[in-house]
Write a protein that holds these residues in place. Structure first.
Motif, PDB file in Angstrom:
ATOM      1  N   ALA A 258       0.306  -1.039  -0.165  1.00 56.08           N
ATOM      2  CA  ALA A 258       0.052  -0.131   0.245  1.00 56.08           C
ATOM      3  C   ALA A 258       0.674   1.493  -0.052  1.00 56.08           C
ATOM      4  CB  ALA A 258      -0.729  -0.034   1.309  1.00 56.08           C
TER       5      ALA A 258
ATOM      6  N   TYR B 105       0.655   3.779  -2.984  1.00 56.29           N
ATOM      7  CA  TYR B 105       0.127   4.860  -2.961  1.00 56.29           C
ATOM      8  C   TYR B 105       0.491   5.280  -1.662  1.00 56.29           C
ATOM      9  CZ  TYR B 105      -3.391   2.031  -5.668  1.00 56.29           C
ATOM     10  OH  TYR B 105      -4.360   1.278  -6.887  1.00 56.29           O
TER      11      TYR B 105
ATOM     12  N   PRO C 137      -7.822   6.129  -0.472  1.00 53.58           N
ATOM     13  CA  PRO C 137      -9.023   4.621  -0.529  1.00 53.58           C
ATOM     14  C   PRO C 137      -8.538   3.733  -1.552  1.00 53.58           C
ATOM     15  CG  PRO C 137      -9.965   6.629  -1.600  1.00 53.58           C
ATOM     16  CD  PRO C 137      -8.334   6.876  -0.557  1.00 53.58           C
ATOM     17  N   HIS C 138      -7.803   3.912  -1.824  1.00 52.09           N
ATOM     18  CA  HIS C 138      -7.089   2.633  -2.966  1.00 52.09           C
ATOM     19  C   HIS C 138      -5.841   2.460  -2.303  1.00 52.09           C
ATOM     20  CE1 HIS C 138      -8.948   3.463  -6.603  1.00 52.09           C
ATOM     21  NE2 HIS C 138      -7.689   4.806  -6.539  1.00 52.09           N
TER      22      HIS C 138
ATOM     23  N   GLU D  61      -6.442   1.897   0.783  1.00 48.85           N
ATOM     24  CA  GLU D  61      -7.009   0.781   1.571  1.00 48.85           C
ATOM     25  C   GLU D  61      -7.170  -0.429   1.397  1.00 48.85           C
ATOM     26  OE1 GLU D  61      -7.685   1.366   5.615  1.00 48.85           O
ATOM     27  OE2 GLU D  61      -7.044   3.339   5.638  1.00 48.85           O
ATOM     28  N   ALA D  62      -7.421   0.157  -0.052  1.00 48.13           N
ATOM     29  CA  ALA D  62      -8.496  -1.447  -0.690  1.00 48.13           C
ATOM     30  C   ALA D  62      -6.712  -2.601  -1.104  1.00 48.13           C
ATOM     31  CB  ALA D  62      -8.555  -0.870  -1.821  1.00 48.13           C
ATOM     32  N   VAL D  63      -6.263  -1.830  -0.510  1.00 46.38           N
ATOM     33  CA  VAL D  63      -4.552  -3.130  -0.668  1.00 46.38           C
ATOM     34  C   VAL D  63      -4.808  -4.084   0.203  1.00 46.38           C
ATOM     35  CG1 VAL D  63      -2.357  -3.242  -1.255  1.00 46.38           C
ATOM     36  CG2 VAL D  63      -2.750  -1.643  -2.603  1.00 46.38           C
TER      37      VAL D  63
ATOM     38  N   GLU E  65      -7.932  -6.249  -2.164  1.00 47.23           N
ATOM     39  CA  GLU E  65      -8.928  -5.537  -3.722  1.00 47.23           C
ATOM     40  C   GLU E  65      -8.524  -5.117  -4.103  1.00 47.23           C
ATOM     41  OE1 GLU E  65     -12.315  -3.920  -1.166  1.00 47.23           O
ATOM     42  OE2 GLU E  65     -12.681  -6.155  -0.042  1.00 47.23           O
ATOM     43  N   ASP E  66      -7.390  -4.882  -4.942  1.00 48.81           N
ATOM     44  CA  ASP E  66      -6.035  -4.028  -5.489  1.00 48.81           C
ATOM     45  C   ASP E  66      -6.730  -4.154  -6.846  1.00 48.81           C
ATOM     46  OD1 ASP E  66      -5.354  -0.709  -5.476  1.00 48.81           O
ATOM     47  OD2 ASP E  66      -3.493  -1.847  -6.391  1.00 48.81           O
TER      48      ASP E  66
ATOM     49  N   GLU F 146      -4.177  -3.318  -8.686  1.00 49.70           N
ATOM     50  CA  GLU F 146      -3.030  -3.374  -8.619  1.00 49.70           C
ATOM     51  C   GLU F 146      -1.594  -3.868  -8.126  1.00 49.70           C
ATOM     52  OE1 GLU F 146      -2.080  -1.233 -11.439  1.00 49.70           O
ATOM     53  OE2 GLU F 146      -3.548  -0.595 -11.265  1.00 49.70           O
TER      54      GLU F 146
ATOM     55  N   ARG G 138       3.468  -1.518 -10.247  1.00 50.12           N
ATOM     56  CA  ARG G 138       2.334  -3.383  -9.639  1.00 50.12           C
ATOM     57  C   ARG G 138       2.726  -4.225  -8.386  1.00 50.12           C
ATOM     58  NH1 ARG G 138      -1.107  -6.238 -14.357  1.00 50.12           N
ATOM     59  NH2 ARG G 138      -2.104  -6.226 -12.639  1.00 50.12           N
TER      60      ARG G 138
END
Length: 187
Positions: free
Chosen positions: A54, A58, A63-64, A66-68, A72-73, A75, A105
Motif C-alpha cells: 500500500a 499509494y 481509498p486505494h 485501504e483497498a490494498v 481488493e486493489d 494493481e 504493481r
C-alpha cells in the motif's frame, strides 16, 4: 534520531526495526524489488506485505491504499498454494506474469515455501528480469523452507509477533469498551 514509520506500515504492531528499515528504503527510493517476509503463521507477515504494498503503490494513502490492505486493489496480484498439497503450481505463476508495461504493481506470493521446482523456476525467470516498477512480496513461515534460488534474490526480513503489551494496547484502541484485563487476556 529515528523517525516513526508513516503510512500503512505504521499500522503493523511491533516490528519497529522492520518498519523503520522498510520506510527508509521507500523514502529513499532504494526498496529492493524482491522482498521475503518471514514469520510464523499468525504473526502478521501477510499484513506487513500488504502494508508495504500500500505504501509502495499509494504513498499518499487514501481509498486505494485501504483497498490494498483488504486485498481488493487492481494493481496487486496474489498467488497462494492450492489444493490438498498447498503447492503453488507453475500455472499460477505463469498466469500472474506481469507485462513489461506493468509499472507500479505488486505481486504477492503468500507461502513461498510452497513453490515447487517448476513454479520456482518460472518465478525466477520473472524475478531475474523484473518489469520496471514491480515489487515482489513473498511471505514464508521459514526462510530455510524457501528454495535457495528464490531466497537469494530477495531481501529477507523477519516479522515477529507483537509484544503482549502492544497487542493489548492495540486491542483497547480498536475496541474502546474492552476492559484492560480482557485485552491483556486476549493479547
Amino acid at each position: 534520531m529515528q523517525t516513526q514509520p508513516a503510512g500503512m506500515l505504521a499500522r503493523l504492531a511491533g516490528n519497529h526495526a522492520l518498519k523503520q528499515d522498510l520506510s527508509a528504503a521507500l523514502r529513499s527510493g532504494r526498496l529492493p524489488h524482491s522482498i521475503l517476509l518471514v514469520g510464523e503463521p499468525g504473526c502478521g507477515a501477510g499484513f506487513a506485505a500488504r502494508c508495504l504494498a500500500a505504501d509502495y503503490l499509494y504513498p499518499a494513502g487514501g481509498p486505494h491504499a485501504e483497498a490494498v490492505l483488504r486485498g481488493e486493489d487492481a494493481e496487486s496480484i496474489t498467488v497462494r498454494g492450492e489444493g490438498v498439497s498447498g503447492q503453488i503450481k507453475v500455472e499460477r505463476i505463469r498466469r500472474s506474469a506481469l507485462s513489461a508495461d506493468a509499472a507500479g504493481r505488486v505481486l504477492f506470493i503468500y507461502g513461498a515455501q510452497a513453490l515447487n521446482g517448476s513454479s520456482a523456476n518460472a518465478m525466477l525467470k520473472i524475478m531475474e528480469e523484473p518489469p520496471e516498477g514491480v515489487l515482489f512480496l513473498l511471505t514464508a513461515s521459514s526462510a530455510a523452507a524457501v528454495l535457495p534460488t528464490i531466497r537469494s534474490r530477495c531481501a529477507a526480513y523477519t516479522v515477529t509477533p507483537a509484544p503482549a503489551d502492544e497487542c493489548a494496547a492495540e486491542l483497547r484502541r480498536r475496541q474502546p469498551g474492552l476492559d484492560e484485563r480482557a485485552a491483556d487476556d486476549l493479547a
